[in-house]
Design a protein around this motif. Sequence first.
Motif, PDB file in Angstrom:
ATOM      1  N   VAL A 168       0.868  -1.175   0.000  1.00 21.26           N
ATOM      2  CA  VAL A 168       0.000   0.000   0.000  1.00 21.26           C
ATOM      3  C   VAL A 168       0.907   1.227   0.000  1.00 21.26           C
ATOM      4  O   VAL A 168       1.683   1.441   0.917  1.00 21.26           O
ATOM      5  N   PHE A 203     -12.670   2.327  -1.646  1.00 15.04           N
ATOM      6  CA  PHE A 203     -13.321   1.581  -0.574  1.00 15.04           C
ATOM      7  C   PHE A 203     -14.359   2.506   0.050  1.00 15.04           C
ATOM      8  O   PHE A 203     -14.018   3.463   0.746  1.00 15.04           O
ATOM      9  N   LYS A 237     -16.028  -5.640   1.924  1.00 10.90           N
ATOM     10  CA  LYS A 237     -14.852  -5.210   1.164  1.00 10.90           C
ATOM     11  C   LYS A 237     -13.832  -4.542   2.087  1.00 10.90           C
ATOM     12  O   LYS A 237     -12.624  -4.727   1.941  1.00 10.90           O
ATOM     13  N   LEU A 280      -9.967  -5.886   2.929  1.00 13.59           N
ATOM     14  CA  LEU A 280      -8.748  -5.079   2.916  1.00 13.59           C
ATOM     15  C   LEU A 280      -7.967  -5.253   4.215  1.00 13.59           C
ATOM     16  O   LEU A 280      -6.778  -5.574   4.197  1.00 13.59           O
ATOM     17  N   ILE A 296      -8.658  -9.364  -2.416  1.00 16.52           N
ATOM     18  CA  ILE A 296      -7.479  -9.323  -1.547  1.00 16.52           C
ATOM     19  C   ILE A 296      -7.532 -10.568  -0.682  1.00 16.52           C
ATOM     20  O   ILE A 296      -8.540 -10.835  -0.013  1.00 16.52           O
TER      21      ILE A 296
END
Length: 149
Positions: free
Chosen positions: A36, A75, A84, A88, A136
């Motif tokens: 990230v 997001f 979701k 993450l 992910i």
Amino acid sequence: MSDMDMDREELGWEDEIEKDSQDFDPIPEGDYDFTVEKFERSRSKGGGKLPPCNMAVVYFRIVDRDREVTIKENFILHKSMEWKLSQLFRGLGMKGEGEKVRMNWPGIVGKTGRAKVGQQPGTKDPAKMFNYIEKIYPKEGKGFTAGTF
């Protein structure tokens, strides 16, 4: 690249130029490690069944053989998108399965994980394909794994 390096990249008004534009080629679909890079706080416009909401824009840096690409993923902070958000934070090792956690957005920067990357046509130009984060994967814990010693 540091600010000083960027300063040295500035062109003068009469400097010579040579490089032409590079067509963006998406990376092939598949599983990739990511880091990230950063996130930004934003707002979604709303659409479908979702009202305008807070939204995190997350930048995933992926290295594919000889090049590095950044995939930007939104997001939306809405109860219907909680799955979701959980995906993450689980993928970054910041949430366990079924665990209730407070989202720590500044804490995601620099974290690594693994994701399935897909391709989809662009909204402005459907002939151009772009990468997106399809899924992910949960980060494996360091605890006991059955069948290993």
